[in-house]
Design a protein around this motif. Sequence first.
Motif, PDB file in Angstrom:
ATOM      1  N   ALA A 131       0.849  -1.194   0.000  1.00  0.00           N
ATOM      2  CA  ALA A 131       0.000   0.000   0.000  1.00  0.00           C
ATOM      3  C   ALA A 131       0.881   1.240   0.000  1.00  0.00           C
ATOM      4  CB  ALA A 131      -0.913   0.003   1.221  1.00  0.00           C
ATOM      5  N   GLY A 132       0.841   1.968  -1.110  1.00  0.00           N
ATOM      6  CA  GLY A 132       1.594   3.210  -1.232  1.00  0.00           C
ATOM      7  C   GLY A 132       0.685   4.410  -1.161  1.00  0.00           C
ATOM      8  N   VAL A 133       1.284   5.581  -1.255  1.00  0.00           N
ATOM      9  CA  VAL A 133       0.492   6.807  -1.159  1.00  0.00           C
ATOM     10  C   VAL A 133      -0.427   6.999  -2.358  1.00  0.00           C
ATOM     11  CG1 VAL A 133       2.119   8.038   0.324  1.00  0.00           C
ATOM     12  CG2 VAL A 133       2.396   8.126  -2.162  1.00  0.00           C
ATOM     13  N   ASP A 134      -0.152   6.289  -3.453  1.00  0.00           N
ATOM     14  CA  ASP A 134      -0.978   6.450  -4.645  1.00  0.00           C
ATOM     15  C   ASP A 134      -1.816   5.221  -4.960  1.00  0.00           C
ATOM     16  OD1 ASP A 134       1.209   4.923  -5.245  1.00  0.00           O
ATOM     17  OD2 ASP A 134       1.494   5.741  -7.254  1.00  0.00           O
ATOM     18  N   GLY A 135      -1.866   4.233  -4.051  1.00  0.00           N
ATOM     19  CA  GLY A 135      -2.679   3.053  -4.284  1.00  0.00           C
ATOM     20  C   GLY A 135      -1.983   1.779  -3.866  1.00  0.00           C
ATOM     21  N   VAL A 136      -2.591   0.638  -4.212  1.00  0.00           N
ATOM     22  CA  VAL A 136      -2.065  -0.670  -3.824  1.00  0.00           C
ATOM     23  C   VAL A 136      -1.395  -1.320  -5.027  1.00  0.00           C
ATOM     24  CG1 VAL A 136      -2.640  -2.955  -2.933  1.00  0.00           C
ATOM     25  CG2 VAL A 136      -3.857  -0.946  -2.079  1.00  0.00           C
ATOM     26  N   TYR A 137      -0.162  -1.782  -4.826  1.00  0.00           N
ATOM     27  CA  TYR A 137       0.615  -2.432  -5.878  1.00  0.00           C
ATOM     28  C   TYR A 137       0.702  -3.932  -5.614  1.00  0.00           C
ATOM     29  CZ  TYR A 137       2.411   2.133  -7.417  1.00  0.00           C
ATOM     30  OH  TYR A 137       2.526   3.409  -7.904  1.00  0.00           O
ATOM     31  N   SER A 138       0.708  -4.707  -6.695  1.00  0.00           N
ATOM     32  CA  SER A 138       1.014  -6.133  -6.633  1.00  0.00           C
ATOM     33  C   SER A 138       2.416  -6.314  -7.195  1.00  0.00           C
ATOM     34  CB  SER A 138      -0.003  -6.944  -7.448  1.00  0.00           C
ATOM     35  OG  SER A 138       0.340  -8.318  -7.430  1.00  0.00           O
ATOM     36  N   ILE A 139       3.317  -6.916  -6.391  1.00  0.00           N
ATOM     37  CA  ILE A 139       4.721  -7.050  -6.767  1.00  0.00           C
ATOM     38  C   ILE A 139       5.069  -8.532  -6.859  1.00  0.00           C
ATOM     39  CG2 ILE A 139       7.098  -6.474  -6.124  1.00  0.00           C
ATOM     40  CD1 ILE A 139       5.881  -4.211  -4.383  1.00  0.00           C
ATOM     41  N   GLY A 140       5.645  -8.944  -7.983  1.00  0.00           N
ATOM     42  CA  GLY A 140       6.022 -10.321  -8.190  1.00  0.00           C
ATOM     43  C   GLY A 140       7.480 -10.575  -7.873  1.00  0.00           C
ATOM     44  N   LYS A 141       7.891 -11.849  -7.985  1.00  0.00           N
ATOM     45  CA  LYS A 141       9.264 -12.205  -7.634  1.00  0.00           C
ATOM     46  C   LYS A 141      10.284 -11.640  -8.623  1.00  0.00           C
ATOM     47  CE  LYS A 141       8.997 -16.807  -9.778  1.00  0.00           C
ATOM     48  NZ  LYS A 141       9.142 -18.255  -9.507  1.00  0.00           N
ATOM     49  N   ASP A 142       9.814 -11.173  -9.780  1.00  0.00           N
ATOM     50  CA  ASP A 142      10.709 -10.530 -10.735  1.00  0.00           C
ATOM     51  C   ASP A 142      10.972  -9.075 -10.386  1.00  0.00           C
ATOM     52  OD1 ASP A 142       8.218  -9.508 -11.276  1.00  0.00           O
ATOM     53  OD2 ASP A 142       8.195 -10.061 -13.402  1.00  0.00           O
ATOM     54  N   GLY A 143      10.361  -8.597  -9.281  1.00  0.00           N
ATOM     55  CA  GLY A 143      10.582  -7.212  -8.857  1.00  0.00           C
ATOM     56  C   GLY A 143       9.731  -6.208  -9.595  1.00  0.00           C
ATOM     57  N   LYS A 144       8.843  -6.684 -10.469  1.00  0.00           N
ATOM     58  CA  LYS A 144       7.968  -5.777 -11.205  1.00  0.00           C
ATOM     59  C   LYS A 144       6.638  -5.661 -10.480  1.00  0.00           C
ATOM     60  CE  LYS A 144      10.048  -6.789 -15.697  1.00  0.00           C
ATOM     61  NZ  LYS A 144       9.816  -7.291 -17.086  1.00  0.00           N
ATOM     62  N   GLY A 145       6.074  -4.472 -10.495  1.00  0.00           N
ATOM     63  CA  GLY A 145       4.817  -4.245  -9.804  1.00  0.00           C
ATOM     64  C   GLY A 145       3.832  -3.494 -10.668  1.00  0.00           C
ATOM     65  N   HIS A 146       2.553  -3.715 -10.419  1.00  0.00           N
ATOM     66  CA  HIS A 146       1.539  -2.949 -11.132  1.00  0.00           C
ATOM     67  C   HIS A 146       0.495  -2.457 -10.142  1.00  0.00           C
ATOM     68  CE1 HIS A 146      -0.283  -7.008 -11.060  1.00  0.00           C
ATOM     69  NE2 HIS A 146      -1.448  -6.373 -11.045  1.00  0.00           N
ATOM     70  N   LEU A 147      -0.074  -1.321 -10.460  1.00  0.00           N
ATOM     71  CA  LEU A 147      -1.046  -0.670  -9.587  1.00  0.00           C
ATOM     72  C   LEU A 147      -2.416  -1.293  -9.789  1.00  0.00           C
ATOM     73  CD1 LEU A 147      -1.142   1.713  -7.551  1.00  0.00           C
ATOM     74  CD2 LEU A 147      -1.801   3.176  -9.464  1.00  0.00           C
ATOM     75  N   LEU A 148      -3.047  -1.720  -8.687  1.00  0.00           N
ATOM     76  CA  LEU A 148      -4.390  -2.272  -8.757  1.00  0.00           C
ATOM     77  C   LEU A 148      -5.401  -1.149  -8.923  1.00  0.00           C
ATOM     78  CD1 LEU A 148      -4.214  -4.958  -5.900  1.00  0.00           C
ATOM     79  CD2 LEU A 148      -3.628  -5.209  -8.320  1.00  0.00           C
ATOM     80  N   SER A 149      -6.620  -1.517  -9.239  1.00  0.00           N
ATOM     81  CA  SER A 149      -7.656  -0.504  -9.407  1.00  0.00           C
ATOM     82  C   SER A 149      -7.861   0.266  -8.102  1.00  0.00           C
ATOM     83  CB  SER A 149      -8.972  -1.151  -9.839  1.00  0.00           C
ATOM     84  OG  SER A 149      -9.398  -2.108  -8.885  1.00  0.00           O
ATOM     85  N   GLU A 150      -8.260   1.508  -8.233  1.00  0.00           N
ATOM     86  CA  GLU A 150      -8.418   2.373  -7.061  1.00  0.00           C
ATOM     87  C   GLU A 150      -9.515   1.836  -6.135  1.00  0.00           C
ATOM     88  OE1 GLU A 150      -8.720   7.165  -6.133  1.00  0.00           O
ATOM     89  OE2 GLU A 150      -8.788   6.390  -8.174  1.00  0.00           O
ATOM     90  N   GLN A 151      -9.232   1.878  -4.834  1.00  0.00           N
ATOM     91  CA  GLN A 151     -10.143   1.306  -3.856  1.00  0.00           C
ATOM     92  C   GLN A 151     -11.070   2.374  -3.279  1.00  0.00           C
ATOM     93  OE1 GLN A 151     -10.056  -2.055  -3.643  1.00  0.00           O
ATOM     94  NE2 GLN A 151      -8.515  -1.716  -5.224  1.00  0.00           N
ATOM     95  N   LYS A 152     -12.281   1.927  -2.895  1.00  0.00           N
ATOM     96  CA  LYS A 152     -13.230   2.806  -2.245  1.00  0.00           C
ATOM     97  C   LYS A 152     -13.268   2.486  -0.758  1.00  0.00           C
ATOM     98  CE  LYS A 152     -16.201   3.331  -6.313  1.00  0.00           C
ATOM     99  NZ  LYS A 152     -17.571   3.164  -6.864  1.00  0.00           N
ATOM    100  N   TYR A 153     -13.168   3.513   0.062  1.00  0.00           N
ATOM    101  CA  TYR A 153     -13.172   3.353   1.510  1.00  0.00           C
ATOM    102  C   TYR A 153     -14.534   3.712   2.077  1.00  0.00           C
ATOM    103  CZ  TYR A 153      -8.109   2.900   1.302  1.00  0.00           C
ATOM    104  OH  TYR A 153      -6.833   2.461   1.022  1.00  0.00           O
ATOM    105  N   ALA A 154     -15.002   2.901   3.015  1.00  0.00           N
ATOM    106  CA  ALA A 154     -16.266   3.177   3.704  1.00  0.00           C
ATOM    107  C   ALA A 154     -15.966   3.641   5.119  1.00  0.00           C
ATOM    108  CB  ALA A 154     -17.135   1.922   3.730  1.00  0.00           C
ATOM    109  N   ASP A 155     -16.887   4.408   5.670  1.00  0.00           N
ATOM    110  CA  ASP A 155     -16.728   4.959   7.022  1.00  0.00           C
ATOM    111  C   ASP A 155     -17.493   4.076   8.000  1.00  0.00           C
ATOM    112  OD1 ASP A 155     -16.610   6.386   9.339  1.00  0.00           O
ATOM    113  OD2 ASP A 155     -17.320   8.278   8.502  1.00  0.00           O
ATOM    114  N   PHE A 156     -16.776   3.398   8.883  1.00  0.00           N
ATOM    115  CA  PHE A 156     -17.381   2.546   9.905  1.00  0.00           C
ATOM    116  C   PHE A 156     -17.261   3.240  11.268  1.00  0.00           C
ATOM    117  CE2 PHE A 156     -15.725  -0.232   6.588  1.00  0.00           C
ATOM    118  CZ  PHE A 156     -16.876  -0.876   6.193  1.00  0.00           C
ATOM    119  N   GLY A 157     -18.157   4.175  11.517  1.00  0.00           N
ATOM    120  CA  GLY A 157     -18.148   4.876  12.793  1.00  0.00           C
ATOM    121  C   GLY A 157     -16.867   5.640  13.058  1.00  0.00           C
TER     122      GLY A 157
END
Length: 345
Positions: A285-311
């Motif tokens: 989890a970075g400041v610009d979103g969530v990355y998936s990183i493989g054993k080759d050291g390459k990463g890609h940004l996942l789709s932007e997440q929506k946050y809900a407010d739980f109290g």
Amino acid sequence: MATISRLVAFALLAIAMTYPARLSADETQINSIVKAVFADGRLWLLSDSGRLLSIEETSKVRRIESLPPDPILDLCRLNGHAAVLTGYREGSASWTIHSWSPNGWSKVARILAQGNSLIGMECGSGHVSLLTSRRLIDIENGRQKDIAVVGDAILEGIIVLHGTPDDLYVGVNAGEWGGGLARVDRHTGKVLPVDIGSGCRKFPSEYCDPVNTIADVPWKPGCVAVAAGLVHFDSRGRIMEICGDKVERLFLKRLANRSKVEDDELSGSVAFFGLAGSGGALLAAGVDGVYSIGKDGKGHLLSEQKYADFGGVLASFDIPDIILVVTDVNQRRSVSGATPMIVPR
């Protein structure tokens, strides 16, 4: 939306949703989350004021949990259940580990402090480790083993612990005042600083970047990955891979429209605050979103997440295997604003 704009928007949204006018000063403390685990179908959250909360995954109902009168110092997952440590960090006669079940809380172990100050608790499969100013305490099957800590283990800042069979890794996040990484040898108790680069030679140090999370590397048993990151006017960070004494950079991502600064190659890079293994990859989890990183050291940004407010708690249950939680605890040590945590399911 550009990366910097997304960061600013995310921080402003989190602050706005986290601090509605109806909340009292005490209630806003629920958002300064220092630990989070998922157990028994609930997301358990511990704030730095010692308040314990839980959110049921199915109903999404947020609860304030009640425990014995001693302050709650730490939180982990033990044998599939939430476990907490109560007592006082300094001047306590003893500390007590409690485990949750549908029948309520029960005491697991009581540990004599022996004049030590508490640094933190780490739980593995069937065991608990406590790191103090003088001892490394391992508890397994009701048996306690103490080893004297050799080195400076009196630490400041937000502490993260992560255990392997041979070492207990200790990460420090002191915000703009630095941080660093060390490993405590489980056999000798010796504290060994880990050089994670960028002029980091001492532990802890203002020259070391804050270490926010430590996780096992899925494709390298016995190795750990470290999420380092700081947002203090600028963003800087990376993911490091640690295998014993060998330290390598696993992943570095520059923010959009940012180039390397000549005297600081990390300036303008993505700061990472959360890390977990998932399906043979690392999720970061970075400041610009969530990355998936493989054993080759390459990463890609996942789709932007929506946050809900739980109290008053911002969280996302959308990604399989993990939960994202927003905390503002880092802004007490930098101007980072709200930052994301990753909680493995």
